[in-house]
Design a protein around this motif. Structure first.
Motif, PDB file in Angstrom:
ATOM      1  N   SER A 172       0.801  -1.231   0.000  1.00  0.00           N
ATOM      2  CA  SER A 172       0.000   0.000   0.000  1.00  0.00           C
ATOM      3  C   SER A 172       0.835   1.284   0.000  1.00  0.00           C
ATOM      4  CB  SER A 172      -0.992   0.000   1.157  1.00  0.00           C
ATOM      5  OG  SER A 172      -0.388  -0.450   2.331  1.00  0.00           O
ATOM      6  N   ASP A 175       5.532  -4.454   6.096  1.00  0.00           N
ATOM      7  CA  ASP A 175       6.276  -5.514   6.788  1.00  0.00           C
ATOM      8  C   ASP A 175       6.618  -6.669   5.842  1.00  0.00           C
ATOM      9  OD1 ASP A 175       3.548  -6.072   6.696  1.00  0.00           O
ATOM     10  OD2 ASP A 175       3.361  -6.617   8.813  1.00  0.00           O
ATOM     11  N   GLY A 176       5.725  -6.948   4.899  1.00  0.00           N
ATOM     12  CA  GLY A 176       5.998  -8.015   3.922  1.00  0.00           C
ATOM     13  C   GLY A 176       7.198  -7.668   3.068  1.00  0.00           C
ATOM     14  N   THR A 177       7.283  -6.428   2.664  1.00  0.00           N
ATOM     15  CA  THR A 177       8.397  -5.987   1.816  1.00  0.00           C
ATOM     16  C   THR A 177       9.694  -5.984   2.613  1.00  0.00           C
ATOM     17  OG1 THR A 177       6.883  -4.732   0.469  1.00  0.00           O
ATOM     18  CG2 THR A 177       9.184  -4.073   0.368  1.00  0.00           C
ATOM     19  N   SER A 220       6.552  -2.528  -9.793  1.00  0.00           N
ATOM     20  CA  SER A 220       6.145  -2.613  -8.391  1.00  0.00           C
ATOM     21  C   SER A 220       6.812  -3.806  -7.732  1.00  0.00           C
ATOM     22  CB  SER A 220       4.612  -2.709  -8.284  1.00  0.00           C
ATOM     23  OG  SER A 220       4.236  -2.669  -6.916  1.00  0.00           O
ATOM     24  N   GLY A 247       0.946  -8.389   7.443  1.00  0.00           N
ATOM     25  CA  GLY A 247       0.760  -9.161   6.223  1.00  0.00           C
ATOM     26  C   GLY A 247       0.725  -8.334   4.960  1.00  0.00           C
ATOM     27  N   GLN A 294      -1.352  -6.723   3.235  1.00  0.00           N
ATOM     28  CA  GLN A 294      -2.722  -6.240   3.433  1.00  0.00           C
ATOM     29  C   GLN A 294      -3.321  -5.591   2.206  1.00  0.00           C
ATOM     30  OE1 GLN A 294      -4.405  -7.289   5.732  1.00  0.00           O
ATOM     31  NE2 GLN A 294      -3.090  -7.737   7.475  1.00  0.00           N
ATOM     32  N   ILE A 295      -2.511  -5.022   1.332  1.00  0.00           N
ATOM     33  CA  ILE A 295      -3.120  -4.414   0.142  1.00  0.00           C
ATOM     34  C   ILE A 295      -3.689  -5.508  -0.766  1.00  0.00           C
ATOM     35  CG2 ILE A 295      -1.069  -4.306  -1.356  1.00  0.00           C
ATOM     36  CD1 ILE A 295      -3.665  -1.535  -0.995  1.00  0.00           C
ATOM     37  N   ASN A 353       1.650  -4.158   9.640  1.00  0.00           N
ATOM     38  CA  ASN A 353       0.201  -4.408   9.617  1.00  0.00           C
ATOM     39  C   ASN A 353      -0.103  -5.901   9.462  1.00  0.00           C
ATOM     40  OD1 ASN A 353       0.783  -4.852   6.969  1.00  0.00           O
ATOM     41  ND2 ASN A 353      -0.395  -3.137   6.160  1.00  0.00           N
ATOM     42  N   MET A 357       8.539  -5.662  -4.995  1.00  0.00           N
ATOM     43  CA  MET A 357       8.834  -5.695  -3.559  1.00  0.00           C
ATOM     44  C   MET A 357      10.337  -5.922  -3.389  1.00  0.00           C
ATOM     45  SD  MET A 357       5.786  -8.153  -2.216  1.00  0.00           S
ATOM     46  CE  MET A 357       6.181  -8.265  -0.488  1.00  0.00           C
TER      47      MET A 357
HETATM   48  C1  TPP Z   1       8.523  -9.308  -5.689  1.00  0.00           C
HETATM   49  C2  TPP Z   1       7.047  -9.174  -5.556  1.00  0.00           C
HETATM   50  N1  TPP Z   1       6.305 -10.237  -5.188  1.00  0.00           N
HETATM   51  C3  TPP Z   1       4.968 -10.133  -5.079  1.00  0.00           C
HETATM   52  C4  TPP Z   1       4.339  -8.960  -5.358  1.00  0.00           C
HETATM   53  C5  TPP Z   1       2.825  -8.864  -5.223  1.00  0.00           C
HETATM   54  N2  TPP Z   1       2.495  -7.983  -4.094  1.00  0.00           N
HETATM   55  C6  TPP Z   1       2.192  -6.688  -4.291  1.00  0.00           C
HETATM   56  S1  TPP Z   1       1.907  -5.879  -2.857  1.00  0.00           S
HETATM   57  C7  TPP Z   1       2.181  -7.258  -1.954  1.00  0.00           C
HETATM   58  C8  TPP Z   1       2.075  -7.216  -0.464  1.00  0.00           C
HETATM   59  C9  TPP Z   1       3.074  -6.319   0.170  1.00  0.00           C
HETATM   60  O1  TPP Z   1       3.004  -6.468   1.576  1.00  0.00           O
HETATM   61  P1  TPP Z   1       3.540  -5.342   2.521  1.00  0.00           P
HETATM   62  O2  TPP Z   1       4.862  -4.909   2.086  1.00  0.00           O
HETATM   63  O3  TPP Z   1       3.409  -5.790   3.921  1.00  0.00           O
HETATM   64  O4  TPP Z   1       2.555  -4.117   2.253  1.00  0.00           O
HETATM   65  P2  TPP Z   1       0.992  -4.007   2.594  1.00  0.00           P
HETATM   66  O5  TPP Z   1       0.265  -4.711   1.495  1.00  0.00           O
HETATM   67  O6  TPP Z   1       0.736  -4.624   3.902  1.00  0.00           O
HETATM   68  O7  TPP Z   1       0.751  -2.547   2.545  1.00  0.00           O
HETATM   69  C10 TPP Z   1       2.480  -8.348  -2.769  1.00  0.00           C
HETATM   70  C11 TPP Z   1       2.747  -9.696  -2.279  1.00  0.00           C
HETATM   71  C12 TPP Z   1       5.156  -7.871  -5.747  1.00  0.00           C
HETATM   72  N3  TPP Z   1       4.650  -6.689  -6.073  1.00  0.00           N
HETATM   73  N4  TPP Z   1       6.496  -7.991  -5.822  1.00  0.00           N
END
Ligand code: TPP
Ligand code: MG
Length: 629
Positions: free
Chosen positions: A425, A476-478, A449, A505, A507-508, A503, A451
């Motif tokens: 997000s 947190d996922g990133t 985009s 996970g 979450q977006i 957050n 991550m």
């Molecule tokens: C390398 C990579 N893998 C998968 C995705 C698909 N993806 C886009 S946003 C996202 C979740 C990101 O999680 P986080 O960083 O915690 O951000 P939040 O969604 O919680 O804001 C994923 C898995 C991506 N963009 N890049």
């Protein structure tokens, strides 16, 4: 000055190092080293080749050591972005996994039109060793290697089978890297044995060479046609993309918009293209943009796209522009983009085209429509009010929202600072909420985009000489996907401040899932539930601050905007890398932008919830999508 017959005996790798050390770019009379440094992780594929060459000849090509090959390419593209494509960093990797680790970095760079030079290592050209360590033996083609993965994501690819091939490969690599219309990842694949093979190279090949980055001017005929379209338009709108930054066309854009009275919406790449506050600035536009921008776009009869690829996030998957007679002008240095949407193509540098358009518009007597100005003012005022009354507010019983997090960061950021985001997000929220008028810029990578781009790109931005604070805003996922360049930040003394939204996970993606499938599945950081055998158990406790500290960063854990503000002030006076972990509300998102996005719900399902969402999706698609050719 060397004579044409003067020769120097070097290995292929030594020649690469010597050549890259003397390449310069020049635009508007400003000259700089195009490739001042190289990243590399060594293995048997490059340690005796490029590794040796860098040790012996690398005095002017500073070597940096990253933790991961994908990250080093991201650092290079972040560096290139901060330098508006006038400089980059080379990347060398070992055979096999080291090289293929660079693939996502290459795609990110090419999609964002950012120059990066990749030097993956390749298998023995002599072949008699048999399959070497990490070699894929292709079942039908002996000359295919894993590095062929780079072909579709490179703007130029070559494999050096003999040392003298560098004499044509390297100049072509430089031409592509410094051409604004062609640039992206350039891959020169270097077989392990050839890196160490020697040849007598002409000495003049290693003399300083300056590559002029041309500003392609528009043709008079196209400008005249564009002015005719503008004269006939009652509600024009500009969609400003990353090309405005790359061309450094900020003033030309503001001048054109103000002279003609055209509102400017910004794409992700174009975020901050309107640097000063202006009656004509409507901020982030598209799926994650402001509702005000959505209203203006829906009724616009002329869209002037400047330096943008017009991805689905900008066109609302072809649903954003509803005026029955809407027409398009495409200003872009790349013909591929200029012709999109059936536009009148103005194939030119953004600054040149906008300057010409402004002069021609003045001559034609085009002036702002005051009623349009007032209407935009009213829409933007209403939007600003909604932020204060609905978005930045506390929600009883909830943790800090990401909107409150961004508001705090924006308030603490100063002129010359910048914030970086790419996935989750953060980029969408910044696209809508970040205010650049205080001088703090916003670099969003939303072409791929990817991550994990953010932290390395933050280092690249710092390496580019950014003097203010460099904020890396990630989920947190990133963070979990790629925290390790914090180590490189410590090693090189590159101060960045990573702001992590905890957050629990992805979450977006969960929000998207709830909107299109209606069930939460696989997106949160939860333990396995023994009854359902799904990841629906307790939320996991992860100490992100301790993790960042273990890599050498100074860390904070904050729960409120007040605590975040305090941590940001403390981080500003810190010299080493910082990480601020912010507890944020899991399922609290920004209100919708009113621009649709085409993500299909399942066409066949036994789940009544999903079926209902599919019906909604079909109705939305029928009523909103309209294609422009
Ligand atoms: C390398 C990579 N893998 C998968 C995705 C698909 N993806 C886009 S946003 C996202 C979740 C990101 O999680 P986080 O960083 O915690 O951000 P939040 O969604 O919680 O804001 C994923 C898995 C991506 N963009 N890049
Ligand atoms: Mg998250």
């Amino acid at each position: 000055m060397a004579f044409p017959h003067d020769k120097i005996r070097l290995t292929t790798a030594q020649a690469v190092v010597k050549y890259l050390s003397v390449q310069y770019s020049e635009r508007d009379g400003m000259e700089r080293r195009f490739i001042p440094a190289i990243f590399g992780i060594f293995g048997h594929g490059n340690v005796a080749g490029l590794g040796q060459a860098l040790f012996e000849y690398g005095q002017d090509l500073t070597y940096h050591q990253p933790c991961n090959e994908q990250s080093m390419v991201h650092t290079a593209s972040g560096y290139a972005k901060a330098n508006h494509r006038l400089a980059t960093i080379a990347c060398t990797a070992s055979i096999g996994p080291g090289s293929t680790n660079m693939v996502s970095g290459a795609a990110t760079a090419t999609i964002n039109r950012l120059p990066v030079l990749l030097l993956p290592s390749d298998y023995y050209v002599t072949r008699h060793q048999g399959p070497v360590l990490q070699q894929l033996e292709h079942p039908v083609s002996a000359e295919v290697s894993v590095n062929d993965c780079f072909r579709p994501i490179s703007r130029f690819f070559d494999r050096i089978n003999r040392p003298e091939q560098l004499l044509t490969a390297l100049p072509e690599a430089m031409r592509v890297l410094t051409d604004p219309a062609d640039t992206g990842a350039v891959t020169i694949s270097l077989p392990q044995d050839v890196q160490a093979h020697a040849c007598d190279y002409p000495v003049h090949f290693f003399e300083k060479r300056t590559w002029r980055v041309e500003r392609r001017p528009p043709t008079e005929a196209r400008i005249a046609e564009a002015i005719e379209m503008l004269k006939g338009a009652k509600r024009p709108m500009i969609v400003a993309g990353g090309g405005v930054h790359y061309s450094e066309a900020w003033d030309a854009l503001a001048e054109f918009a103000g002279t003609c009275g055209i509102p400017v919406g910004e794409t992700f790449g174009g975020k901050g293209a309107m640097r000063e506050s202006s009656d004509w600035s409507i901020g982030g536009f598209g799926v994650t943009g402001t509702p005000a921008g959505a209203r203006i776009a829906a009724e616009a009869d002329l869209i002037i796209a400047v330096g943008t690829r017009l991805t689905d996030f900008s066109t609302g998957s072809q649903s954003a522009f509803h005026h029955p007679g809407v027409r398009f002008i495409g200003i872009n240095v790349a013909g591929h983009d200029a012709y999109k949407q059936g536009a009148l193509p103005v194939t030119a540098d953004a600054r040149e085209a906008l300057t010409s358009l402004t002069a021609a518009a003045r001559e034609a007597g085009i002036r702002p429509d005051e009623a349009y100005r007032e209407e935009i003012g009213r829409l933007m005022d209403a939007y600003q009010r909604s932020l204060q009354e609905e978005v930045y507010v506390d929600h009883p019983g909830e943790a800090m929202s990401q909107a409150q997090l961004i508001k705090t960061l924006n308030e603490e950021a100063r002129d010359g600072d910048c914030v970086i985001a790419a996935a989750g997000s953060p980029p969408g929220d910044l696209h809508r909420l970040w205010d650049v008028s205080g001088g703090a810029s916003c670099y969003l990578e939303f072409g791929y985009s990817c991550m994990g781009w953010e932290l390395p790109a933050g280092l690249g931005t710092r390496m580019a000489g950014k003097h203010g604070e460099v904020y890396v805003y990630i989920g947190d996922g990133t963070y979990l996907m790629n925290p390790t360049e914090l180590m490189t930040a410590m090693q090189e003394g590159l101060k960045v401040t990573v702001v992590i939204s905890e957050n629990h996970g992805y979450q977006i993606i969960r929000a998207l899932q709830m909107a299109r499938a209606g069930r939460s599945f696989g997106n949160e950081f939860r333990g396995r539930d023994t009854d359902s055998d799904r990841l629906e158990g307790d939320y996991l406790e992860i100490d992100f601050a301790a993790n960042a500290e273990s890599l050498g960063a100074r860390a904070w854990h904050v729960k409120t905007p007040g605590e975040l503000g305090q941590a940001l002030r403390e981080a500003r006076s810190e010299t080493r890398a910082c990480a601020i972990v912010c507890e944020t509300e899991k399922h609290r998102y920004l209100p919708p932008s009113d621009v649709w996005w085409d993500i299909a719900s399942a066409e066949a399902t036994n789940d009544p919830m999903t079926r209902k969402l599919r019906e909604g999706y079909e109705a939305e698609r029928r009523t909103s999508q309209r294609f422009h050719y």
